[in-house]
Design a protein around this motif. Structure first.
Motif, PDB file in Angstrom:
ATOM      1  N   SER A 172       0.800  -1.226   0.000  1.00  0.00           N
ATOM      2  CA  SER A 172       0.000   0.000   0.000  1.00  0.00           C
ATOM      3  C   SER A 172       0.835   1.279   0.000  1.00  0.00           C
ATOM      4  N   LEU A 173       2.043   1.233   0.541  1.00  0.00           N
ATOM      5  CA  LEU A 173       2.801   2.489   0.730  1.00  0.00           C
ATOM      6  C   LEU A 173       3.903   2.664  -0.313  1.00  0.00           C
ATOM      7  N   GLY A 174       3.973   3.849  -0.921  1.00  0.00           N
ATOM      8  CA  GLY A 174       5.012   4.121  -1.929  1.00  0.00           C
ATOM      9  C   GLY A 174       6.256   4.738  -1.324  1.00  0.00           C
ATOM     10  N   ASN A 175       6.892   4.011  -0.435  1.00  0.00           N
ATOM     11  CA  ASN A 175       8.103   4.525   0.210  1.00  0.00           C
ATOM     12  C   ASN A 175       9.295   3.745  -0.352  1.00  0.00           C
ATOM     13  N   PRO A 176      10.257   4.394  -1.018  1.00  0.00           N
ATOM     14  CA  PRO A 176      11.328   3.620  -1.663  1.00  0.00           C
ATOM     15  C   PRO A 176      12.079   2.746  -0.664  1.00  0.00           C
ATOM     16  N   ILE A 177      12.385   1.493  -1.059  1.00  0.00           N
ATOM     17  CA  ILE A 177      13.102   0.629  -0.103  1.00  0.00           C
ATOM     18  C   ILE A 177      14.614   0.707  -0.275  1.00  0.00           C
ATOM     19  N   LEU A 178      15.070   1.234  -1.417  1.00  0.00           N
ATOM     20  CA  LEU A 178      16.519   1.214  -1.653  1.00  0.00           C
ATOM     21  C   LEU A 178      17.204   2.283  -0.802  1.00  0.00           C
ATOM     22  N   GLU A 179      18.399   1.980  -0.339  1.00  0.00           N
ATOM     23  CA  GLU A 179      19.203   2.984   0.372  1.00  0.00           C
ATOM     24  C   GLU A 179      19.752   3.961  -0.669  1.00  0.00           C
ATOM     25  N   PRO A 180      20.065   5.194  -0.275  1.00  0.00           N
ATOM     26  CA  PRO A 180      20.691   6.122  -1.233  1.00  0.00           C
ATOM     27  C   PRO A 180      22.005   5.526  -1.756  1.00  0.00           C
ATOM     28  N   PRO A 181      22.456   5.916  -2.952  1.00  0.00           N
ATOM     29  CA  PRO A 181      23.702   5.345  -3.476  1.00  0.00           C
ATOM     30  C   PRO A 181      24.898   5.688  -2.579  1.00  0.00           C
ATOM     31  N   LYS A 182      25.956   4.872  -2.698  1.00  0.00           N
ATOM     32  CA  LYS A 182      27.125   5.034  -1.803  1.00  0.00           C
ATOM     33  C   LYS A 182      27.721   6.443  -1.923  1.00  0.00           C
ATOM     34  N   VAL A 183      27.707   7.012  -3.126  1.00  0.00           N
ATOM     35  CA  VAL A 183      28.286   8.362  -3.279  1.00  0.00           C
ATOM     36  C   VAL A 183      27.598   9.382  -2.377  1.00  0.00           C
ATOM     37  N   PHE A 184      26.333   9.139  -2.081  1.00  0.00           N
ATOM     38  CA  PHE A 184      25.626  10.061  -1.177  1.00  0.00           C
ATOM     39  C   PHE A 184      26.270   9.997   0.211  1.00  0.00           C
ATOM     40  N   THR A 185      26.460   8.787   0.726  1.00  0.00           N
ATOM     41  CA  THR A 185      27.053   8.627   2.062  1.00  0.00           C
ATOM     42  C   THR A 185      28.474   9.173   2.056  1.00  0.00           C
ATOM     43  N   ASP A 186      29.214   8.935   0.962  1.00  0.00           N
ATOM     44  CA  ASP A 186      30.585   9.461   0.870  1.00  0.00           C
ATOM     45  C   ASP A 186      30.576  10.992   0.979  1.00  0.00           C
ATOM     46  N   GLU A 187      29.677  11.635   0.241  1.00  0.00           N
ATOM     47  CA  GLU A 187      29.617  13.109   0.271  1.00  0.00           C
ATOM     48  C   GLU A 187      29.207  13.617   1.649  1.00  0.00           C
ATOM     49  N   LEU A 188      28.293  12.872   2.282  1.00  0.00           N
ATOM     50  CA  LEU A 188      27.855  13.255   3.628  1.00  0.00           C
ATOM     51  C   LEU A 188      29.047  13.207   4.604  1.00  0.00           C
ATOM     52  N   HIS A 189      29.830  12.118   4.517  1.00  0.00           N
ATOM     53  CA  HIS A 189      31.023  12.015   5.364  1.00  0.00           C
ATOM     54  C   HIS A 189      31.998  13.156   5.085  1.00  0.00           C
ATOM     55  N   GLN A 190      32.203  13.401   3.820  1.00  0.00           N
ATOM     56  CA  GLN A 190      33.123  14.453   3.387  1.00  0.00           C
ATOM     57  C   GLN A 190      32.731  15.794   4.018  1.00  0.00           C
ATOM     58  N   LEU A 191      31.435  16.069   4.001  1.00  0.00           N
ATOM     59  CA  LEU A 191      30.932  17.337   4.531  1.00  0.00           C
ATOM     60  C   LEU A 191      31.115  17.389   6.056  1.00  0.00           C
ATOM     61  N   VAL A 192      30.800  16.283   6.706  1.00  0.00           N
ATOM     62  CA  VAL A 192      30.916  16.233   8.176  1.00  0.00           C
ATOM     63  C   VAL A 192      32.386  16.364   8.588  1.00  0.00           C
TER      64      VAL A 192
ATOM     65  N   HIS B 127      34.851  17.771   6.850  1.00  0.00           N
ATOM     66  CA  HIS B 127      35.502  19.010   6.392  1.00  0.00           C
ATOM     67  C   HIS B 127      34.516  20.172   6.405  1.00  0.00           C
ATOM     68  N   PRO B 128      34.029  20.511   7.603  1.00  0.00           N
ATOM     69  CA  PRO B 128      33.047  21.611   7.675  1.00  0.00           C
ATOM     70  C   PRO B 128      33.695  22.952   7.370  1.00  0.00           C
ATOM     71  N   TRP B 129      32.912  23.927   6.983  1.00  0.00           N
ATOM     72  CA  TRP B 129      33.445  25.271   6.802  1.00  0.00           C
ATOM     73  C   TRP B 129      32.533  26.266   7.507  1.00  0.00           C
ATOM     74  N   PRO B 130      33.094  27.415   7.914  1.00  0.00           N
ATOM     75  CA  PRO B 130      32.286  28.376   8.666  1.00  0.00           C
ATOM     76  C   PRO B 130      31.097  28.846   7.823  1.00  0.00           C
ATOM     77  N   GLY B 131      29.941  28.887   8.426  1.00  0.00           N
ATOM     78  CA  GLY B 131      28.764  29.425   7.741  1.00  0.00           C
ATOM     79  C   GLY B 131      27.979  28.395   6.951  1.00  0.00           C
ATOM     80  N   MET B 132      28.403  27.134   7.002  1.00  0.00           N
ATOM     81  CA  MET B 132      27.720  26.152   6.150  1.00  0.00           C
ATOM     82  C   MET B 132      26.297  25.827   6.614  1.00  0.00           C
TER      83      MET B 132
END
Ligand SMILES: Cc1ncc(COP(=O)(O)O)c(C=O)c1O
Length: 394
Positions: A40-60, A62-67
């Motif tokens: 009944s529910l249209g909620n995607p079951i796939l996890e985001p692609p690995k590049v998403f997690t990589d970019e998230l780590h990268q951001l966490v 290497h933070p910058w002021p004002g981000m």
């Protein structure tokens, strides 16, 4: 009563799918998790692609002021530049950063577009079967809705569209690939829609815009790229998100793109920024804007959804269900063997298979199933589907 009558009435339809989901939880307690098949529910079951997690780590890391501070009103310029380049690659239409306004998911995008366009009492035309929230999104901004039914191949009835357009029509909402059908309009169908809207706008001496809800264009199983409305009608406002192709529905990140040749483009862009502000979205989250900037070519593996579609479609058609084969999204919309779709959905529920009747999408006589579930759920549901159709076979 504490809540307004409008909210109370609107909640009835909106809560149908959630109610089904909650009934599913109760059924699972009684019959065991593995014996209930919730489609009944249209909620995607796939996890985001690995590049998403990589970019998230990268951001966490290497933070910058004002981000995390406020940014320019339509969203980060660098993100809008990347988005414009991507939608230009996809459509061949030359979008620039100044044509893009970042949005709070596709829901936020469509709301901002309707708020910008609608005067009180003006209406939006929507082809049915449709996403059940459009009526509420239009009502949010004082607008009404006019439904134009699809033909038996799920394409819009163009004569009814021409007849339905009046000087009170401000916009037409298009959704291809479609929720609830998974149907995709071909380039020719989009051209035909554009031709009717152009001709009728001229006859009425009244510009009618198309709001194109492109949220599923990344989940397209046909050849090449998914045909898009902006390729065929210049007065198009695209509203979309990364909810489906990057599997990020909880992150509320999307965008609006106003066609570079759209009439009154500059006013519309200013209106969209204003709408984002007064709707309280301001901008979608800064962190997500910084990440999607880098992920313009990324996607979940859509072959997984394609395979699930084939698995379901092949099995159901073999049993005798009549279905227009979906070419996108993650929904199948069979004709209900019992013309009373609500009754058929209840019959399926007794067999522990949960689906949504077509009337929820203004299309009685059908029912929707979502195949963004484990193969185990698809395979497990087949016995119920077979049993349910048996008594309707001649
Ligand atoms: C047709 C359609 N439009 C918009 C949305 C909302 O998408 P988002 O989560 O990006 O706001 C959905 C969600 O399922 C949808 O099916």
């Amino acid at each position: 009563m504490a809540i307004s009558q409008i909210v109370k009435n609107s909640m009835v339809i909106g809560s149908y799918i959630r109610r089904m989901f909650e009934e599913g939880i109760v059924l699972k307690k009684v019959h065991g998790e593995e014996n209930v098949f919730d489609l009944s529910l249209g909620n995607p079951i796939l996890e985001p692609p690995k590049v998403f997690t990589d970019e998230l780590h990268q951001l966490v890391n290497h933070p910058w002021p004002g981000m995390h501070l406020q940014m320019e009103d339509p969203g980060y310029a660098a993100t809008r530049t990347a988005v414009a380049a991507q939608i230009t690659r996809d459509t061949g239409v030359q979008f620039k950063a100044q044509d893009i306004v970042m949005a709070y998911g596709a829901a936020g995008a469509v709301n901002a577009a309707f708020k910008t366009l609608l005067n009180p009492g003006e209406e939006v035309i929507s082809f049915t079967p449709n996403y059940f929230e459009y009526v509420n999104y239009s009502a949010n901004h004082g607008g009404g809705i006019k439904y134009i039914p699809a033909d038996k191949n799920l394409n819009p009835d163009l004569e009814a569209l021409a007849a339905g357009m009046t000087t009170n029509t401000r916009a037409i909402i298009i959704n291809s690939p479609n929720n609830p059908t998974g149907h995709v309009y071909t380039a020719q169908t989009l051209k035909n829609i554009a031709e009717v809207v152009t001709r009728r706008s001229a006859e009425l001496k009244h510009r009618v815009y198309i709001v194109s809800d492109d949220v599923y264009t990344g989940l397209y199983y046909g050849q090449g790229k998914c045909p898009r409305m902006a390729q065929y009608y210049p007065h198009t406002i695209v509203g979309t998100s990364y909810s489906k192709d990057l599997s990020l529905p909880g992150e509320r990140i999307g965008y609006l793109a106003v066609h570079p040749e759209c009439e009154d483009r500059e006013d519309i862009l200013k209106g969209l920024v204003y709408a984002n502000q007064v709707l309280g979205f301001i901008n979608p989250p800064a962190t997500m804007q910084n990440i999607v900037r880098k992920l313009q070519d990324a996607s979940v593996d859509i072959n997984i959804y394609r395979r699930k579609r084939d698995l379901f479609y092949d099995n159901l058609t073999e049993m005798g269900y009549s279905i227009v084969k979906p070419q996108g999204a993650f929904y199948i919309f069979p004709t209900s063997p019992n013309p009373d779709d609500e009754a058929f959905v209840q019959e399926l529920k007794k067999l522990l298979v949960l689906t949504v009747p077509g009337h929820v999408f203004r299309a009685p006589g059908y029912f929707r199933l979502c195949y963004c579930v484990d193969d185990r759920v698809i395979m497990g549901s087949l016995k119920g589907f077979k049993e349910a159709i048996a008594k309707y076979k001649k």
